[in-house]
Design an enzyme around this catalytic site. Structure first.
Site, PDB file in Angstrom:
ATOM      1  N   LYS A   1     -19.161 -41.129 -48.959  1.00 30.87           N
ATOM      2  CA  LYS A   1     -20.499 -41.058 -49.549  1.00 30.87           C
ATOM      3  C   LYS A   1     -21.595 -40.695 -48.554  1.00 30.87           C
ATOM      4  O   LYS A   1     -22.664 -40.229 -48.964  1.00 30.87           O
ATOM      5  CB  LYS A   1     -20.830 -42.396 -50.206  1.00 30.87           C
TER       6      LYS A   1
ATOM      7  N   SER B   1     -10.762 -42.209 -50.558  1.00 29.87           N
ATOM      8  CA  SER B   1     -12.211 -42.052 -50.578  1.00 29.87           C
ATOM      9  C   SER B   1     -12.997 -43.189 -49.942  1.00 29.87           C
ATOM     10  O   SER B   1     -14.164 -43.019 -49.606  1.00 29.87           O
ATOM     11  CB  SER B   1     -12.697 -41.868 -52.027  1.00 29.87           C
TER      12      SER B   1
END
Length: 505
Positions: A51, A305
């Protein structure tokens, strides 16, 4: 549109703070699945998640006026950390609105980077509504966690790295999906340059908003979302992300929490990394894809992720990982209520390890046990064990897919002893956790004294811990202790323990 995003990705400013993460093969998983399984390690970023890419790319391109007003966002955690770090490096005031259900490790990490944290609501949509209130009232600049072209472009740099790092042809890329920023960015880049590569989104069954949108042909809002995989707990796919995903994502695979837990274990086995549930989605998805397609020898890339998971959640994850892998089954079995029954049952299981054994005396005729058994990875292993037990005359019920049984009943088996168990003694044992240790234990005790209570759970430690209730007349107590000393395992008499007296006696 793809050319526009391609340009945005190529000119993104992510490398001011982000690194090009490793892409390496997962040896154990590759061997097991018969394909080359590659893992893109976004857990290696400074905030342990991809992110940071999109958050920084967006913040760095704000106007001076927008920067002066400060930035605000709503996030379940990883985008929050990325924006907090970006704001600190760019000298911006940042307010992060997070759902109250956000793991504490993520909340602490955001605060440590200098951002103000506001906890509001139970899901992302609640936090988002409150963040918009701050935009309206204080004029702050909102940085969306996924539904923004610059954020999407920042995440798309992962696709750029994958194609650059892979020396072999890529057959498919598996991408976790929440609001869609990651899958949109990576899909846009890959489809612009390598349209033959399959792009497969992977969602939790508890928040499959992209799968629902593809089925309906338009964006839809899920009536509710589960928060086990909190990093992807989004009810509606983004508007900008949907515009890309509907044309560039070839399919979506959904995975259950149990399958996600199994994938977390797979990642640990191959990398020693402990990823969060959302971070393991792509690995869970590639396993289902290979099983469905029966493909061999392909290069399948997954994106790990994120790795922001509370330590205390690992207990739950480890409990169900083997079930999610299909290597542990949970059974309710009825056996005769007589000495030696446990031993005969365990002998029938052969070399299959027992992972759990729960029992409490109920009546004089039948004993109902709750038992976990490891089975092999080969197809049909579960059905084969059930058939063996039934052929030997054991009434058996498969509870492996029963949510209540797995998460509640297993901890509640037992209760107070009936009046008939008047001469019960309670003992706690430790014995080396090796194949056959439990069976040896039962052979020594099971034929001499009636077992009225039994609890055992294999936690993967060096020593197994077992709690056993035995019906022992006072005049045979010395004889029992002689057998226990002969057995040679450490043991403790817990008959006077107050917890036993309150809840089990």
């Amino acid at each position: 549109m793809l050319n526009e995003y391609l340009k945005k990705i190529l000119t993104s400013r992510v490398y001011d703070v982000a690194i090009e993460t490793a892409l390496h093969i997962a040896p154990f998983l590759s061997e097991r699945l018969g394909n080359q399984i590659w893992i893109k390690r976004e857990d290696q970023q400074g905030v342990y998640s991809f992110k940071i890419r999109g958050a920084y790319n967006k913040a760095a391109q704000l106007t001076e006026e927008e920067k002066a007003r400060g930035v605000v966002t709503a996030s379940a955690g990883n985008h929050a950390q990325g924006l907090a770090l970006a704001a600190r490096d760019l000298g911006l005031k940042a307010v992060i609105v997070m759902p109250r259900t956000t793991p504490e490790i993520k909340v602490r990490s955001v605060k440590a980077k200098g951002a103000k944290v506001v906890l509001h609501g139970d899901a992302f949509d609640d936090a988002f509504a409150y963040s918009q209130k701050l935009v309206a009232e204080k004029g702050m600049t909102y940085i969306h966690p996924y539904d923004d072209p610059d954020v999407i472009a920042g995440q798309g740099t992962i696709g750029m790295e994958i194609l650059r790092q892979m020396q072999q042809p890529v057959d498919a890329v598996f991408i976790p999906v929440g609001g869609g920023g990651l899958v949109a960015g990576v899909a846009a880049y890959i489809k612009a340059l390598k349209p033959e590569v399959r792009v497969i989104g992977v969602e939790s069954t508890e928040s499959a908003c992209l799968a629902a949108a593809l089925a309906a042909g338009k964006r839809v809002t899920l009536p509710e979302v589960g928060i086990f995989a909190d990093g992807v707990a989004v009810a509606t796919i983004g508007e900008h992300t949907w515009a890309i995903a509907k044309d560039c994502v070839d399919e979506v695979i959904t995975c259950t929490p149990d399958e996600i837990c199994a994938a977390i274990k797979d990642v640990f086995d191959d990398t020693r990394a402990v990823c969060e549930p959302a971070g393991a989605l792509a690995i869970a998805g590639v396993k289902k894809y290979v099983e469905r397609e029966g493909c061999e020898g392909q290069n399948l890339v997954t994106i790990l992720s994120g790795a922001n998971v509370n330590f205390d959640r690992l207990r739950y994850i480890s409990e169900v990982a083997e079930i999610g892998e299909g290597r542990e089954i949970i059974l309710a079995v009825t056996i005769a209520e007589q000495p030696g029954s446990f031993q005969r049952f365990c002998s029938l299981l052969g070399k299959r390890p027992i992972t759990e054994f729960n029992y409490r005396y109920g009546d004089d005729d039948k004993a109902r046990i709750y038992v976990g058994v490891k089975v092999g990875p080969e197809p049909g292993a579960r059905q084969a064990l059930l058939a063996e037990l039934q052929a030997d005359g054991y009434p058996v019920l498969d509870l492996t897919d029963d949510e209540m049984a797995k998460y509640h009943i297993r901890h509640m088996v037992g209760g107070h002893a009936p009046a008939a168990v008047y001469d019960e003694r309670l003992y706690r044992f430790e014995f080396p956790e090796r194949p056959g240790a439990l069976l040896l234990f039962l052979k020594t005790l099971g034929k001499r004294f009636n077992i009225s209570l039994f609890h055992y759970r294999n936690h993967g430690a060096a020593s197994g811990r077992t709690l056993v209730g035995l019906q022992v007349p006072e005049e045979k107590l010395a004889q029992l202790h002689g057998y226990l000393d002969e057995l040679g395992y450490p043991y403790w008499d817990e008959s006077d323990n107050m917890a036993y007296q309150l809840f089990l006696r």
